[in-house]
Design an enzyme around this catalytic site. Structure first.
Site, PDB file in Angstrom:
ATOM      1  N   GLY A 222      -7.305  -8.982 -41.708  1.00 45.17           N
ATOM      2  CA  GLY A 222      -5.986  -8.533 -41.265  1.00 45.17           C
ATOM      3  C   GLY A 222      -4.931  -8.743 -42.329  1.00 45.17           C
ATOM      4  N   ASP A 253      -9.823   1.564 -40.606  1.00 45.59           N
ATOM      5  CA  ASP A 253     -10.324   2.836 -41.125  1.00 45.59           C
ATOM      6  C   ASP A 253      -9.594   3.230 -42.405  1.00 45.59           C
ATOM      7  OD1 ASP A 253     -12.048   3.047 -38.934  1.00 45.59           O
ATOM      8  OD2 ASP A 253     -10.527   4.073 -37.732  1.00 45.59           O
TER       9      ASP A 253
END
Length: 296
Positions: A222, A253
């Site tokens: 993250g 993605d």
């Protein structure tokens, strides 16, 4: 050169819960779980791992070849892909089926709960990896179970290096199947949660997985960036601070599109994931998986 993207095309219904899931779910009562989240906002977006990856890869100057399946309600998606000047040659339209649908609820901490209807995705295995000499790299992203298994073997037979990116499809496979995917792949990409599940199911640590034929195991963290494991050595690549945090949908993605872009160009893995961190930080400032603009 083209990059083959094996994965899902889906319509995303994205909602926001203006609270915290943790405050609504009682840990000692999960055996009788019955919760309802009021979601004042709702949007419908183009999504699916293959579509999101292709969208960012095209903006990065790549040539994505999407190999996926849609239903009879997917004509708008075909038109969208063509609007990028990208090929739809390997997108199969399945009669009597809906395009895959994801219903996503995001809370104020960017935690997400997703319900997914696979629809036409369950027929993705009917399309085989094409016999082409110009495909330089590929990725197996979450897709129908049979499609992921068969496409991995077909890519191996065609000697096309690929990233194994099981994502939310990882629970479909047992340890033996996951080890078989890894034996065929050139790189593995997972987030930190998926990495723990992958290790639990295979019985291998990230260190031991990387001490193999693999050119790298990438673990995204993250906002903290990502870790790269190569031949037992871990390298941390710091994250890029986002100017604005709007919607995490599709960030993984977008990262993988940049990873593909770098690998297709022959970059070092570390340089490829640095680009991935930058692209992910740009994506999170936009809603949906295909509305961001990349100026890297």
């Amino acid at each position: 050169m083209p990059a083959l993207i094996c994965g899902s095309l889906a319509f995303d219904t994205i909602t926001t819960f203006p609270g915290r899931f943790s405050q609504q779910i009682l840990p000692d009562q999960v055996h009788i779980l019955n919760v309802s989240f009021l979601v004042p906002t709702l949007r419908r977006e183009f999504g699916g791992c293959a579509g999101n990856i292709a969208y960012s890869l095209k903006q990065l100057g790549g040539e994505p070849l999407i190999m996926a399946a849609i239903g009879t309600d997917g004509q708008d998606y075909l038109a969208r892909v063509r609007s990028w000047n990208a090929s739809t040659e390997y997108i199969r339209v399945v009669d009597d089926s809906y395009t895959a649908q994801a219903i996503i609820i995001t809370d104020i901490d960017n935690n997400q709960i997703t319900a997914f209807h696979p629809g036409a995705m369950q027929s993705a295995h009917l399309t085989a990896v094409p016999h082409r000499d110009d495909i330089s790299v590929a990725i197996i992203a979450p897709d129908g179970r049979d499609a992921m298994l068969q496409h991995a073997q077909q890519l191996t037979d065609a000697k096309i290096p690929f990233i194994f990116d099981p994502g939310q499809g990882l629970p479909m496979f047992d340890g033996t199947e996951l080890k078989d995917f890894i034996s065929k792949a050139t790189w593995v990409a997972v987030n930190d949660y998926e990495a723990k599940m992958l290790c639990d199911r295979t019985g291998h640590s990230l260190e031991s997985l990387s001490r193999s034929h693999l050119k790298g195991v990438v673990v995204t963290l993250g906002a903290d960036g990502c870790d790269i494991w190569q031949q037992g050595e871990r390298t941390h690549v710091p994250g890029v601070k986002a100017e604005q945090i709007v919607d995490p949908t599709g960030c993984g993605d977008a990262f993988r599109a940049a990873l593909l872009s770098g690998l297709e160009r022959g970059w070092r893995l570390e340089d490829s994931v640095q680009l991935g961190n930058r692209v992910g930080a740009l994506k999170i400032a936009s809603r949906g998986g295909q509305n961001h603009r990349l100026e890297c």
